[in-house]
Motif scaffolding. Structure first.
Motif, mmCIF file in Angstrom:
data_model
loop_
_atom_site.group_PDB
_atom_site.id
_atom_site.type_symbol
_atom_site.label_atom_id
_atom_site.label_comp_id
_atom_site.label_asym_id
_atom_site.label_seq_id
_atom_site.Cartn_x
_atom_site.Cartn_y
_atom_site.Cartn_z
ATOM 1 N N ALA A 24 6.997 10.490 6.704
ATOM 2 C CA ALA A 24 6.618 11.233 7.904
ATOM 3 C C ALA A 24 5.122 11.139 8.179
ATOM 4 O O ALA A 24 4.699 11.037 9.329
ATOM 5 C CB ALA A 24 7.050 12.696 7.763
ATOM 6 N N ASP A 25 4.312 11.149 7.110
ATOM 7 C CA ASP A 25 2.862 11.077 7.303
ATOM 8 C C ASP A 25 2.411 9.708 7.796
ATOM 9 O O ASP A 25 1.303 9.584 8.331
ATOM 10 C CB ASP A 25 2.135 11.419 5.992
ATOM 11 N N SER A 26 3.229 8.678 7.608
ATOM 12 C CA SER A 26 2.867 7.352 8.126
ATOM 13 C C SER A 26 2.756 7.382 9.643
ATOM 14 O O SER A 26 1.862 6.765 10.223
ATOM 15 C CB SER A 26 3.908 6.317 7.698
ATOM 16 N N ILE A 27 3.674 8.118 10.273
ATOM 17 C CA ILE A 27 3.630 8.249 11.722
ATOM 18 C C ILE A 27 2.576 9.273 12.131
ATOM 19 O O ILE A 27 1.810 9.058 13.080
ATOM 20 C CB ILE A 27 5.011 8.668 12.262
ATOM 21 N N LYS A 28 2.485 10.367 11.386
ATOM 22 C CA LYS A 28 1.543 11.432 11.734
ATOM 23 C C LYS A 28 0.103 10.942 11.696
ATOM 24 O O LYS A 28 -0.690 11.232 12.606
ATOM 25 C CB LYS A 28 1.732 12.602 10.767
ATOM 26 N N TYR A 29 -0.258 10.190 10.658
ATOM 27 C CA TYR A 29 -1.634 9.727 10.506
ATOM 28 C C TYR A 29 -1.824 8.271 10.940
ATOM 29 O O TYR A 29 -2.876 7.694 10.701
ATOM 30 C CB TYR A 29 -2.078 9.899 9.054
ATOM 31 N N GLN A 30 -0.790 7.707 11.535
ATOM 32 C CA GLN A 30 -0.838 6.342 12.076
ATOM 33 C C GLN A 30 -1.291 5.326 11.028
ATOM 34 O O GLN A 30 -2.184 4.507 11.263
ATOM 35 C CB GLN A 30 -1.768 6.291 13.296
ATOM 36 N N ARG A 31 -0.681 5.397 9.875
ATOM 37 C CA ARG A 31 -0.947 4.396 8.844
ATOM 38 C C ARG A 31 -0.094 3.175 9.161
ATOM 39 O O ARG A 31 1.075 3.084 8.777
ATOM 40 C CB ARG A 31 -0.629 4.972 7.470
ATOM 41 N N LEU A 32 -0.692 2.267 9.887
ATOM 42 C CA LEU A 32 0.059 1.183 10.524
ATOM 43 C C LEU A 32 0.657 0.197 9.534
ATOM 44 O O LEU A 32 1.623 -0.499 9.860
ATOM 45 C CB LEU A 32 -0.845 0.441 11.513
ATOM 46 N N ASN A 33 0.113 0.118 8.340
ATOM 47 C CA ASN A 33 0.630 -0.838 7.360
ATOM 48 C C ASN A 33 1.676 -0.248 6.432
ATOM 49 O O ASN A 33 2.208 -0.945 5.571
ATOM 50 C CB ASN A 33 -0.518 -1.407 6.517
ATOM 51 N N ASP A 34 1.976 1.029 6.577
ATOM 52 C CA ASP A 34 2.990 1.641 5.714
ATOM 53 C C ASP A 34 4.371 1.069 6.033
ATOM 54 O O ASP A 34 4.719 0.880 7.204
ATOM 55 C CB ASP A 34 3.011 3.159 5.903
ATOM 56 N N PRO A 35 5.168 0.807 5.017
ATOM 57 C CA PRO A 35 6.485 0.192 5.253
ATOM 58 C C PRO A 35 7.535 1.202 5.693
ATOM 59 O O PRO A 35 7.451 2.396 5.407
ATOM 60 C CB PRO A 35 6.844 -0.403 3.890
ATOM 61 N N GLY A 36 8.513 0.698 6.383
ATOM 62 C CA GLY A 36 9.726 1.446 6.700
ATOM 63 C C GLY A 36 10.909 0.666 6.166
ATOM 64 O O GLY A 36 10.827 -0.552 5.966
ATOM 65 N N TYR A 37 12.023 1.347 5.931
ATOM 66 C CA TYR A 37 13.172 0.712 5.300
ATOM 67 C C TYR A 37 14.412 0.905 6.162
ATOM 68 O O TYR A 37 14.702 2.023 6.602
ATOM 69 C CB TYR A 37 13.416 1.301 3.904
ATOM 70 N N LEU A 38 15.118 -0.179 6.363
ATOM 71 C CA LEU A 38 16.379 -0.095 7.092
ATOM 72 C C LEU A 38 17.429 0.525 6.186
ATOM 73 O O LEU A 38 17.831 -0.070 5.185
ATOM 74 C CB LEU A 38 16.834 -1.478 7.554
#
Length: 308
Positions: A203-217
């Protein structure tokens, strides 16, 4: 008494000096040129009889038809011209639109309806979980957020599930997933699918706009023209393995999909990168809060053709 010769037969008397100076030169006809001058300057082929020179003036002939297309109020093409080809191609386009494009439109409508159902059950699930958790710990936030017609989010604790509906209809190779099944082989329209993806982010990846954080399908839901589904994704979804012919889209199935995706996300924590990997960071990483950008989830096992 002898008669003097007549001067009317002399050619130069036809024109006087005064007439020549006062008026522009008149056109000279071959009959008025002396024979000696004709012999001195022969015209050769430049002067042909009038009858031979007539073809130089284009005569009015009917305009030739190109033969590309025969339409109303126009001449039909001559023999050997490709008039039948456009008609055949139009029929091919029509058949393609009738069979494939109309099927894809129907699949898109089914996918849109399935996504709306998924959205509704997600809202209901969030309300139910919030009602149970808030009395225990009000700091644990569970919320639903609509982004647009093709995306919505569910945030719970430190995880974020992103549900996205793709706008295009897709197909797969003959040996992938449900493609080799008899159910698909019976009707070629069942080879096409709408698809909905569920991604797990921090959730914090979107909140703090950490653009390189991964997401998983976490899972991908495929919907066909019969409103049946095929679900694939991580093994943690733990959904029953059924044939696609038996898998109809229902609110109960959609709720199971969301619950399974949330369970998979909750049970997989973030692993921090090893210390040597974060001993040195760039200014860009600092400004973008990328210190732990290479963290990974625990236990997500993927299989490209895993179905549930």
């Amino acid at each position: 008494m002898a008669k003097s010769p007549s001067k009317k037969s002399v050619a130069p008397e036809l024109f006087t000096t005064t007439e020549t100076a006062a008026s522009p030169p008149a056109p000279v006809h071959p009959e008025s040129i002396p024979a000696s001058k004709k012999a001195a300057k022969p015209r050769g082929k430049a002067r042909k009889p009038t009858a031979d020179a007539a073809p130089a003036v284009p005569a009015e002939v009917p305009s030739a038809h190109s033969g590309a297309t025969a339409t109303d109020n126009r001449p039909t093409a001559e023999a050997g011209s490709p008039t039948e080809a456009p008609a055949d191609r139009l029929n091919q386009i029509f058949e393609g639109l009738k069979q494939k494009s109309t099927a894809k439109q129907a699949i898109y409508r089914n996918t849109q309806a399935a996504f709306d159902c998924l959205r509704l059950v997600s809202q209901e699930l969030v309300v139910e979980l919030s009602r149970k958790l808030t009395p225990l710990d009000s700091s644990v936030v569970i919320e639903y957020r609509s982004i647009n017609d093709m995306e919505f989010h569910i945030r719970f604790s430190g995880d974020l599930l992103v549900f996205v509906m793709h706008s295009n209809i897709v197909t797969f190779p003959d040996d992938y997933g449900p493609m080799p099944s008899k159910y698909v082989e019976v009707d070629f329209r069942r080879r096409f699918f709408g698809h909905i993806m569920a991604y797990n982010f921090m959730a914090d990846s979107i909140k703090y706009q950490r653009l390189n954080d991964p997401g998983y399908l976490v899972g991908r839901l495929l919907i066909n023209i019969n409103n049946h589904y095929y679900l694939e994704g991580v093994q943690q979804l733990e959904l029953p393995d059924n044939d696609m012919s038996d898998n109809a889209i229902t609110p109960e199935m959609m709720k199971l999909f969301v619950e399974s995706a949330m369970i998979a996300a909750v049970n997989n924590d973030l692993i921090a990168p090893p210390l040597p990997e974060i001993q040195k960071i760039s200014v860009k990483q600092k400004l973008e809060n990328q210190q732990v950008s290479r963290g990974s989830k625990v236990g997500f096992s993927f299989s490209a053709q895993q179905s549930f």
